[in-house]
Scaffold this active site. Structure first.
Site, PDB file in Angstrom:
ATOM      1  N   ASP A 137       0.853  -1.185   0.000  1.00 64.46           N
ATOM      2  CA  ASP A 137       0.000   0.000   0.000  1.00 64.46           C
ATOM      3  C   ASP A 137       0.888   1.234   0.000  1.00 64.46           C
ATOM      4  O   ASP A 137       1.921   1.255   0.667  1.00 64.46           O
ATOM      5  CB  ASP A 137      -0.927   0.027   1.218  1.00 64.46           C
ATOM      6  CG  ASP A 137      -2.180   0.838   0.959  1.00 64.46           C
ATOM      7  OD1 ASP A 137      -2.057   2.044   0.693  1.00 64.46           O
ATOM      8  OD2 ASP A 137      -3.286   0.270   1.015  1.00 64.46           O
ATOM      9  N   ALA A 179     -37.449  -3.504   6.553  1.00 60.37           N
ATOM     10  CA  ALA A 179     -37.713  -2.142   6.091  1.00 60.37           C
ATOM     11  C   ALA A 179     -36.935  -1.142   6.946  1.00 60.37           C
ATOM     12  O   ALA A 179     -36.689  -1.373   8.132  1.00 60.37           O
ATOM     13  CB  ALA A 179     -39.205  -1.845   6.167  1.00 60.37           C
ATOM     14  N   CYS A 236     -20.604  -0.508  -1.320  1.00 58.50           N
ATOM     15  CA  CYS A 236     -20.916  -1.527  -2.329  1.00 58.50           C
ATOM     16  C   CYS A 236     -22.195  -1.245  -3.105  1.00 58.50           C
ATOM     17  O   CYS A 236     -22.154  -0.979  -4.301  1.00 58.50           O
ATOM     18  CB  CYS A 236     -20.995  -2.903  -1.669  1.00 58.50           C
ATOM     19  SG  CYS A 236     -19.414  -3.508  -1.058  1.00 58.50           S
TER      20      CYS A 236
END
Length: 459
Positions: free
Chosen positions: A30, A273, A281
């Site tokens: 990284d 709900a 994503c």
């Protein structure tokens, strides 16, 4: 197996520590100096339940570096797990994937075979593009390299990433090379056969069955990832659309979801709900899928509708506040939960942020709480300790937040929010109104505590 992983985000770091736990020799690359500083100190740069302990446990088999050339030449398998952020038009930006492939090809040894695996979520056709990038670099170097390129999409859920990595539903591999398929089968053999000793924090589920490894072509593997996320997003949006109708006809969406969820063809999962989906994503992948469709001249009205319903849920919360309080100007609203879901500090596309922005635009005063995501939310909203002329305040004390407020909005279903002293909260509020955006409480329980309760799709 000697493995190099490019990228140490959610996917890269989770994959790195899990493969290290399975006794592979892992090096992670990284270029973010702040991430590397933390990793070199043995600290995880991401919040994910269990990852810190697992990272400490595999310290002897994992290393971190900013230098691709330091680890790739001697590796057998290279995994690309870099970000693919959305472009302005919604399409996924694959420049970091292509750059990673280019850097890998520049340091590969000509007399060795490598398997290069794209694990990032990428548009259909990216695998072939990576092949072209690698071949171009080999041509520039004047060598005949030997790389098999495969796609291996991830299906991890933030907050449950390690559980999903050790005990996946399936492993999908897209490749045109038998050699690449065989390499990935060897890589995942301990998971496919469940021959490893489970970490103490992640015991093997009692009813868990061995996962299949599905092999297919690269384009289909890439499509599987987008299709899976889009279907799950659609399922959430469907129950939220039903919730809106339930409010109109005096039905209870929790009962409706229970009834249809008993149908084995439908199932209970993703039929809760609430305020809909956010995170890294579903918003990005549904937009990217629509971008791919647009390039092909194809329309996807169902996926478009899922996005419309999802973002409408956030506006409906503000509408419910307006319907109860009238004007929001000068009213104090408490927000419980800033992360897009529990057990993460990720606020990307979080419903709470859109709700807060709208409340501020309406002239409200907002107090916000979250167990761990306050710092990220503060950065996302562009503030410091106090922002927007002192109309947006963050606090780490739920009960302090509720004092003299006009309404509370429960946005993220963190476990501590399931155990609130409702009566105490109601007593110290100016007007005890609870907008339960995740249907955590029953109307009867909240009403008995003194609240005027408003859920999602409930009477």
């Amino acid at each position: 197996m000697k493995i190099a992983i490019i990228g140490t985000g959610y996917v890269g770091l989770t994959t790195a520590v899990v493969l290290s736990y399975l006794n592979h020799d892992v090096a992670a690359v990284d270029k973010d100096e702040s991430k590397l500083t933390l990793l070199h100190e043995g600290k995880s740069p991401i919040h994910e339940p269990g990852i810190q302990n697992l990272l400490e446990g595999v310290w002897h088999t994992i290393r971190f570096t900013p230098n691709v050339a330091e680890v790739v030449p001697e590796s057998e398998l290279i995994l690309i797990a870099v970000g693919t952020p959305p472009k302005k038009n919604g399409e996924a930006d694959t420049q970091h994937v292509e750059q990673a492939a280019r850097e890998v090809a520049q340091v590969c040894l000509p007399n060795r075979h490598y398997t290069l695996v794209v694990k990032s979520t990428v548009p259909i056709g990216t695998n072939q593009r990576v092949v072209e990038v690698v071949e171009d670099v080999f041509s520039e170097r004047g060598i005949r390299g030997n790389i098999s390129v495969a796609s291996n999409p991830e299906f991890l859920q933030e907050g449950l990433a390690l559980q999903g990595a050790f005990y996946p539903d399936r492993i999908v591999v897209g490749a045109n090379s038998d050699e690449a398929v065989d390499t990935l089968r060897r890589l995942y053999q301990p998971i496919l056969e469940q021959t490893f000793d489970p970490p103490s924090e992640f015991p093997r589920p009692s009813a868990y069955h061995l996962p299949p490894m599905m092999t297919t072509d690269p384009n289909s593997a890439e499509m599987i990832k987008y299709a899976a996320n889009s279907f799950l997003a659609l399922k959430i949006s469907f129950i939220n659309e039903i919730a809106g109708l339930c409010e109109e006809v005096d039905a209870d969406v929790t009962e409706v979801a229970r009834g249809i969820g008993l149908d084995a063809r439908i199932g209970h999962q993703f039929l809760r709900a609430g305020l809909g989906w956010g995170g890294s994503c579903y918003p990005k992948d549904t937009a990217a899928l629509l971008g791919v469709a647009a390039q092909s001249g194809y329309t996807m009205p169902i996926t478009e509708a899922a996005r419309t319903v999802n973002f409408r849920q956030r506006a409906r919360i503000v509408e419910k506040l307006q319907g109860t309080l009238g004007t929001l100007k000068g009213k104090t609203i408490g927000i419980l939960g800033l992360a897009f879901k529990p057990n993460t500090d990720d606020v990307r596309e979080a419903p709470a942020l859109d709700i807060i922005r709208e409340l501020l635009a309406e002239g409200a005063i907002v107090r916000a709480h979250d167990p761990i995501a306050i710092a990220n939310a503060r950065r996302a909203l562009g503030g410091n300790d106090e922002t927007d002329n002192n109309r947006l305040l963050f606090t780490e004390d739920i009960y302090e937040l509720s004092y003299d407020t006009d309404a509370l909005v429960l946005v993220t279903e963190w476990e501590p929010y399931h155990k609130l002293e409702l009566r105490r909260l109601a007593k110290q509020m100016k007007t005890p109104i609870l907008i339960d955006g995740r249907n955590v409480y029953s109307p009867e329980e909240a009403g008995a505590a003194g609240f005027h309760y408003i859920g999602v799709g409930r009477t």
